[in-house]
Design a protein around this motif. Structure first.
Motif, PDB file in Angstrom:
ATOM      1  N   SER A 123       0.847  -1.200   0.000  1.00 40.62           N
ATOM      2  CA  SER A 123       0.000   0.000   0.000  1.00 40.62           C
ATOM      3  C   SER A 123       0.881   1.248   0.000  1.00 40.62           C
ATOM      4  N   ASP A 124       0.214   2.375  -0.174  1.00 39.92           N
ATOM      5  CA  ASP A 124       0.906   3.664  -0.179  1.00 39.92           C
ATOM      6  C   ASP A 124       0.729   4.409   1.138  1.00 39.92           C
ATOM      7  N   ASP A 125       0.471   3.678   2.226  1.00 40.20           N
ATOM      8  CA  ASP A 125       0.303   4.328   3.525  1.00 40.20           C
ATOM      9  C   ASP A 125       1.518   5.182   3.855  1.00 40.20           C
ATOM     10  N   LEU A 126       1.285   6.311   4.532  1.00 37.01           N
ATOM     11  CA  LEU A 126       2.406   7.105   5.030  1.00 37.01           C
ATOM     12  C   LEU A 126       3.055   6.338   6.171  1.00 37.01           C
ATOM     13  N   LEU A 127       4.378   6.269   6.146  1.00 40.00           N
ATOM     14  CA  LEU A 127       5.128   5.485   7.115  1.00 40.00           C
ATOM     15  C   LEU A 127       6.091   6.366   7.886  1.00 40.00           C
ATOM     16  N   VAL A 128       6.428   5.941   9.097  1.00 35.27           N
ATOM     17  CA  VAL A 128       7.386   6.657   9.936  1.00 35.27           C
ATOM     18  C   VAL A 128       8.383   5.669  10.524  1.00 35.27           C
ATOM     19  N   GLY A 129       9.533   6.188  10.919  1.00 34.52           N
ATOM     20  CA  GLY A 129      10.559   5.377  11.562  1.00 34.52           C
ATOM     21  C   GLY A 129      11.673   4.997  10.617  1.00 34.52           C
ATOM     22  N   TYR A 130      12.793   4.571  11.174  1.00 33.84           N
ATOM     23  CA  TYR A 130      13.979   4.154  10.430  1.00 33.84           C
ATOM     24  C   TYR A 130      14.336   5.160   9.337  1.00 33.84           C
ATOM     25  N   GLY A 131      14.393   6.427   9.730  1.00 33.03           N
ATOM     26  CA  GLY A 131      14.762   7.493   8.810  1.00 33.03           C
ATOM     27  C   GLY A 131      13.584   8.252   8.238  1.00 33.03           C
ATOM     28  N   LEU A 132      12.404   7.664   8.263  1.00 33.02           N
ATOM     29  CA  LEU A 132      11.217   8.319   7.709  1.00 33.02           C
ATOM     30  C   LEU A 132      10.595   9.231   8.766  1.00 33.02           C
ATOM     31  N   PRO A 133      10.439  10.517   8.466  1.00 29.97           N
ATOM     32  CA  PRO A 133       9.950  11.450   9.477  1.00 29.97           C
ATOM     33  C   PRO A 133       8.450  11.720   9.396  1.00 29.97           C
ATOM     34  N   TRP A 134       7.945  12.285  10.456  1.00 29.98           N
ATOM     35  CA  TRP A 134       6.657  12.953  10.453  1.00 29.98           C
ATOM     36  C   TRP A 134       6.886  14.258  11.194  1.00 29.98           C
ATOM     37  N   GLN A 135       6.643  15.363  10.523  1.00 29.33           N
ATOM     38  CA  GLN A 135       6.864  16.699  11.086  1.00 29.33           C
ATOM     39  C   GLN A 135       8.286  16.820  11.632  1.00 29.33           C
ATOM     40  N   ASN A 136       9.251  16.314  10.873  1.00 27.23           N
ATOM     41  CA  ASN A 136      10.680  16.351  11.209  1.00 27.23           C
ATOM     42  C   ASN A 136      11.026  15.604  12.492  1.00 27.23           C
ATOM     43  N   LYS A 137      10.193  14.678  12.898  1.00 25.22           N
ATOM     44  CA  LYS A 137      10.442  13.853  14.072  1.00 25.22           C
ATOM     45  C   LYS A 137      10.267  12.390  13.688  1.00 25.22           C
ATOM     46  N   LEU A 138      10.574  11.502  14.598  1.00 26.62           N
ATOM     47  CA  LEU A 138      10.367  10.052  14.496  1.00 26.62           C
ATOM     48  C   LEU A 138      11.364   9.334  13.590  1.00 26.62           C
ATOM     49  N   ARG A 139      12.396  10.017  13.077  1.00 24.60           N
ATOM     50  CA  ARG A 139      13.405   9.342  12.262  1.00 24.60           C
ATOM     51  C   ARG A 139      14.146   8.283  13.081  1.00 24.60           C
ATOM     52  N   ASN A 140      14.236   8.479  14.383  1.00 25.13           N
ATOM     53  CA  ASN A 140      15.011   7.587  15.233  1.00 25.13           C
ATOM     54  C   ASN A 140      14.239   6.365  15.721  1.00 25.13           C
ATOM     55  N   VAL A 141      12.994   6.213  15.329  1.00 23.46           N
ATOM     56  CA  VAL A 141      12.242   5.014  15.678  1.00 23.46           C
ATOM     57  C   VAL A 141      12.919   3.846  14.954  1.00 23.46           C
TER      58      VAL A 141
END
Length: 178
Positions: free
Chosen positions: A148-166
């Motif tokens: 799917s094309d769901d928006l994803l976060v974590g492992y480098g992928l951000p949301w509002q410039n946060k959550l890259r470190n998940v």
């Protein structure tokens, strides 16, 4: 990690590790020497994990093109200082990013390198790709194709410039779903 934007797990830490190994194996079978250009900041985690599994000679550099995840019309400035001379070198340039979502930004980065530098070949290495990505006319080495094309976060992928470190990849829970 507890966060209101982190939803359903998509790739666990173990799956990420296995995916990195899959991509590394593909690259190790194909290349003997390469310049690794990491797309920053998103590709930093994947690059760090991947290069430790590469068995061929590498040089490393970085490129950036700030964008909003999922935006296929990214027109922001591409910044590449070219710390490693890639002109007229007998090397393969591997552009590493965390994910190919729409692919618009990656297509621009590949075009920028193709138009401005004389490289022998150009490839993309990424952990995963999404189904609606644009066509990019270079070899792509990846471990997973998302359903799917769901928006994803974590492992480098951000949301509002946060959550890259998940340390794993999860679906984004947006404001309307709360």
């Amino acid at each position: 990690m507890k966060n209101n934007y982190i939803g359903e797990l998509v790739l666990s830490q173990q799956q990420i590790k296995e995916g990195v190994s899959i991509v590394a194996k593909k690259l190790n079978e194909r290349f003997q020497d390469a310049v690794i250009i990491s797309v920053v900041p998103g590709g930093i985690l994947f690059t760090a994990d991947l290069v430790r599994e590469l068995t061929f000679d590498i040089c490393m550099d970085y490129i950036s093109c700030p964008h909003t995840p999922g935006d296929s019309n990214n027109n922001s400035k591409i910044v590449y200082h070219q710390n490693i001379n890639i002109e007229h070198r007998d090397v393969i340039v591997i552009v590493i990013d965390d994910a190919i979502e729409s692919g618009g930004t990656m297509k621009r980065l590949i075009q920028h390198i193709s138009d401005n530098y004389h490289v022998n070949s150009l490839s993309i290495a990424t952990l995963f790709v999404k189904p609606s990505r644009v066509d990019i006319a270079v070899p792509q080495y990846f471990a997973y194709e998302m359903k799917s094309d769901d928006l994803l976060v974590g492992y480098g992928l951000p949301w509002q410039n946060k959550l890259r470190n998940v340390p794993y990849v999860s679906k984004l829970v947006n404001e309307n779903e709360k």
